[in-house]
Design a protein around this motif. Structure first.
Motif, PDB file in Angstrom:
ATOM      1  N   LEU A   1      17.366  78.764  19.161  1.00 56.47           N
ATOM      2  CA  LEU A   1      16.501  77.579  19.285  1.00 56.47           C
ATOM      3  C   LEU A   1      17.303  76.342  19.666  1.00 56.47           C
ATOM      4  CD1 LEU A   1      14.090  77.821  16.201  1.00 56.47           C
ATOM      5  CD2 LEU A   1      13.453  77.934  18.617  1.00 56.47           C
ATOM      6  N   LEU A   2      18.437  76.157  18.996  1.00 56.09           N
ATOM      7  CA  LEU A   2      19.260  74.980  19.273  1.00 56.09           C
ATOM      8  C   LEU A   2      19.856  75.026  20.673  1.00 56.09           C
ATOM      9  CD1 LEU A   2      21.004  74.697  15.808  1.00 56.09           C
ATOM     10  CD2 LEU A   2      19.331  73.091  16.773  1.00 56.09           C
TER      11      LEU A   2
ATOM     12  N   ILE B   1      16.743  69.740  11.444  1.00 57.69           N
ATOM     13  CA  ILE B   1      18.058  69.632  12.099  1.00 57.69           C
ATOM     14  C   ILE B   1      18.013  68.586  13.207  1.00 57.69           C
ATOM     15  CG2 ILE B   1      19.729  70.838  13.575  1.00 57.69           C
ATOM     16  CD1 ILE B   1      19.051  73.361  11.880  1.00 57.69           C
ATOM     17  N   LYS B   2      16.973  68.619  14.026  1.00 53.14           N
ATOM     18  CA  LYS B   2      16.859  67.620  15.088  1.00 53.14           C
ATOM     19  C   LYS B   2      16.850  66.213  14.492  1.00 53.14           C
ATOM     20  CE  LYS B   2      13.223  69.221  17.211  1.00 53.14           C
ATOM     21  NZ  LYS B   2      12.131  69.405  18.175  1.00 53.14           N
ATOM     22  N   LYS B   3      16.194  66.043  13.361  1.00 55.13           N
ATOM     23  CA  LYS B   3      16.121  64.733  12.722  1.00 55.13           C
ATOM     24  C   LYS B   3      17.492  64.294  12.210  1.00 55.13           C
ATOM     25  CE  LYS B   3      14.048  62.281   8.916  1.00 55.13           C
ATOM     26  NZ  LYS B   3      13.862  62.383   7.515  1.00 55.13           N
ATOM     27  N   ILE B   4      18.199  65.164  11.505  1.00 57.46           N
ATOM     28  CA  ILE B   4      19.474  64.733  10.923  1.00 57.46           C
ATOM     29  C   ILE B   4      20.555  64.560  11.977  1.00 57.46           C
ATOM     30  CG2 ILE B   4      18.967  65.630   8.625  1.00 57.46           C
ATOM     31  CD1 ILE B   4      20.978  67.925   9.259  1.00 57.46           C
TER      32      ILE B   4
ATOM     33  N   LEU C   1      21.259  66.954  21.585  1.00 57.57           N
ATOM     34  CA  LEU C   1      22.374  67.745  21.055  1.00 57.57           C
ATOM     35  C   LEU C   1      23.599  67.707  21.961  1.00 57.57           C
ATOM     36  CD1 LEU C   1      20.392  70.904  19.856  1.00 57.57           C
ATOM     37  CD2 LEU C   1      21.064  68.919  18.504  1.00 57.57           C
ATOM     38  N   LYS C   2      23.686  66.692  22.807  1.00 52.04           N
ATOM     39  CA  LYS C   2      24.779  66.653  23.785  1.00 52.04           C
ATOM     40  C   LYS C   2      26.162  66.602  23.136  1.00 52.04           C
ATOM     41  CE  LYS C   2      24.380  61.669  24.704  1.00 52.04           C
ATOM     42  NZ  LYS C   2      25.353  61.180  23.803  1.00 52.04           N
TER      43      LYS C   2
END
Length: 169
Positions: A23-24, A141-144, A34-35
């Motif tokens: 997913l990530l 995870i996207k939030k943190i 996520l760069k």
């Protein structure tokens, strides 16, 4: 930043770690969120993975858990030598301890995201509840990651407050 997922895709919900990696990785290809994040996955943690922690601002380990609360638990890790360093599969705390020994300094801030799984039998598919937990963990995870690792301790308190609130609903 390093996000390190692990688990066995052939053992039902133990595939949560590798599924999160997928997913990530897909999200990283589509978005710039996520760069600055490196992604790594394996079946289990080993002593050699201590080297992968070098030159990081922070580390997030992700694995399935048979005993965590649903949908997941997010917590800070401390380096701790345990018996797992003598086995084929190490705990994240033990990997941090090896890092400290070989580098003569503390590891970067490290956290654990344990996603609740239910069925870990060989050859089983991931359960629907585990898939739902995976999606909730992915959003978290996207939030943190957007907040930056320096604010993750604050995020732990927010997460714990949310968990307590949900228990009283």
């Amino acid at each position: 930043m390093l996000i390190f997922t692990y688990g066995n895709p052939s053992r039902g919900d133990d595939a949560l770690g590798p599924a999160m990696f997928d997913l990530l990785e897909q999200h990283k290809e589509k978005s710039s969120e996520l760069k600055d994040v490196d992604l790594l996955t394996d079946f289990q943690l080993q002593i050699e993975h201590a080297v992968d922690l070098e030159q990081r601002q922070g580390i997030l380990f992700i694995d399935a858990s048979v005993s965590s609360a649903s949908p997941f638990i997010f917590q800070k890790l401390q380096a701790e030598q345990d018996d797992s360093y003598t086995t084929h599969a190490m705990s994240p705390a033990s990997v941090l301890s090896v890092y400290r020994k070989i580098n003569q300094q503390e590891a970067p801030p490290a956290y654990m995201l344990s996603i609740r799984g239910y069925e870990f039998g060989l050859g089983h598919d991931m359960t629907l509840q585990a898939q739902e937990n995976l999606q909730q963990a992915f959003e978290f995870i996207k939030k943190i990651v957007a907040t930056g690792v320096e604010d993750w301790d604050t995020e732990i308190f927010k997460y714990l407050a949310l968990c307590i609130t949900k228990e009283f609903d």
